[in-house]
Design an enzyme around this catalytic site. Sequence first.
Site, PDB file in Angstrom:
ATOM      1  CG  ASN A  11      -1.736   1.393   1.377  1.00  0.00           C
ATOM      2  OD1 ASN A  11      -1.923   1.953   0.451  1.00  0.00           O
ATOM      3  ND2 ASN A  11      -2.247   1.314   2.567  1.00  0.00           N
ATOM      4  CE  LYS A  13       0.123   3.460   4.912  1.00  0.00           C
ATOM      5  NZ  LYS A  13      -0.339   3.636   6.400  1.00  0.00           N
ATOM      6  CG  HIS A 100      -5.927   1.751   5.022  1.00  0.00           C
ATOM      7  ND1 HIS A 100      -5.498   2.698   5.862  1.00  0.00           N
ATOM      8  CD2 HIS A 100      -5.008   1.211   4.798  1.00  0.00           C
ATOM      9  CE1 HIS A 100      -4.443   2.537   6.569  1.00  0.00           C
ATOM     10  NE2 HIS A 100      -3.987   1.202   5.676  1.00  0.00           N
ATOM     11  CD  GLU A 102      -3.487   5.237   6.818  1.00  0.00           C
ATOM     12  OE1 GLU A 102      -3.210   5.542   5.519  1.00  0.00           O
ATOM     13  OE2 GLU A 102      -2.421   4.797   7.480  1.00  0.00           O
ATOM     14  CD  GLU A 171      -3.749  -2.818   7.230  1.00  0.00           C
ATOM     15  OE1 GLU A 171      -2.743  -3.012   6.755  1.00  0.00           O
ATOM     16  OE2 GLU A 171      -4.368  -1.675   7.054  1.00  0.00           O
ATOM     17  N   GLY A 177       1.823   2.171  10.751  1.00  0.00           N
ATOM     18  CA  GLY A 177       2.703   2.951  10.578  1.00  0.00           C
ATOM     19  C   GLY A 177       3.588   3.444  11.916  1.00  0.00           C
ATOM     20  CB  SER A 216       4.996  -1.939  11.975  1.00  0.00           C
ATOM     21  OG  SER A 216       4.241  -0.648  12.070  1.00  0.00           O
TER      22      SER A 216
HETATM   23  C1  PEP Z   1      -1.117  -0.019   5.875  1.00  0.00           C
HETATM   24  O1  PEP Z   1      -1.024   1.037   5.774  1.00  0.00           O
HETATM   25  O2  PEP Z   1      -1.886  -0.942   5.530  1.00  0.00           O
HETATM   26  C2  PEP Z   1       0.032  -0.678   6.657  1.00  0.00           C
HETATM   27  C3  PEP Z   1      -0.082  -1.932   7.000  1.00  0.00           C
HETATM   28  O3  PEP Z   1       1.060   0.482   7.043  1.00  0.00           O
HETATM   29  P1  PEP Z   1       2.720   0.002   7.568  1.00  0.00           P
HETATM   30  O4  PEP Z   1       3.076  -1.178   7.244  1.00  0.00           O
HETATM   31  O5  PEP Z   1       3.105   1.153   7.433  1.00  0.00           O
HETATM   32  O6  PEP Z   1       2.255  -0.077   9.161  1.00  0.00           O
END
Ligand code: PEP
Length: 253
Positions: A11, A13, A100, A102, A171, A177, A216
């Site tokens: 992703n 972003k 997601h 976000e 998630e 993040g 992460s």
């Molecule tokens: C994500 O945005 O779906 C995600 C898992 O981000 P990160 O790996 O940076 O935590």
Amino acid sequence: MNSVKKLIAGNWKMNGSLESNTTLLKSILDGDTRADACDAVVCVPSVYLSQINSLIQDAASSRVRLGAQDLSAHEKGAYTGEISVSMLKEFGVSFVIVGHSERRQFHHETDQLVAIKAERALGAGVTPIVCVGETQEEREAGLTEVIVKRQLAAVIHLVGHCISEIVVAYEPVWAIGTGLTATPEQAQSVHAVLRAQLNAAAGDVAQRIRILYGGSMNASNAKSLLTQPDIDGGLIGGASLKALDFLSIIACA
Ligand code: PEP
């Protein structure tokens, strides 16, 4: 251990530029030589779909597929700024992230809206990657299971028997993040809950629904997460912006 082919989804972003995208994608395509082991997808900002689609098409035999990060709940019409699933398809999109955290947090997307978007994607033959996950406060209050089941239930309720065509991504919001990762055991226990919910809704076919972990995930922790019995791949944010890290995660899968 679930026997489905694993899926590693990047992703990106709201990152990238025409120049840096070319460098990143070419490094991924060049380094990705074991095309049979798992599936891979990059979910890129909409304005770059055309660019990335062309680069993927130019690569002779790539398993890397193209994904979008969101879609409109509507088919077409007066929805300024939105992008329909049929538009995404014209640019070679075969996966789309929906719900997601976000989008849920900054764009106030509800479980119901996320379910409508998943249904819209499925109706066009695009695979929705449905994200679910609890916040830190919800985890501390012992609500993890309740939250993820509620989020997934909305999608199950709306898409019915098509549920076997979705991909789920667990998630935990507190791990996205932040550098904090769910331990393999924490992640596996939530994945088992989601698997049971899918089994109850869809029976045997639920076994082929891929449940990804995201939060992460990186080159160092991928292996311990991806070897859990109900973790069928990863949704990768930050580490998908570095070709070597993304390739290492693909290699772990
Ligand atoms: C994500 O945005 O779906 C995600 C898992 O981000 P990160 O790996 O940076 O935590």
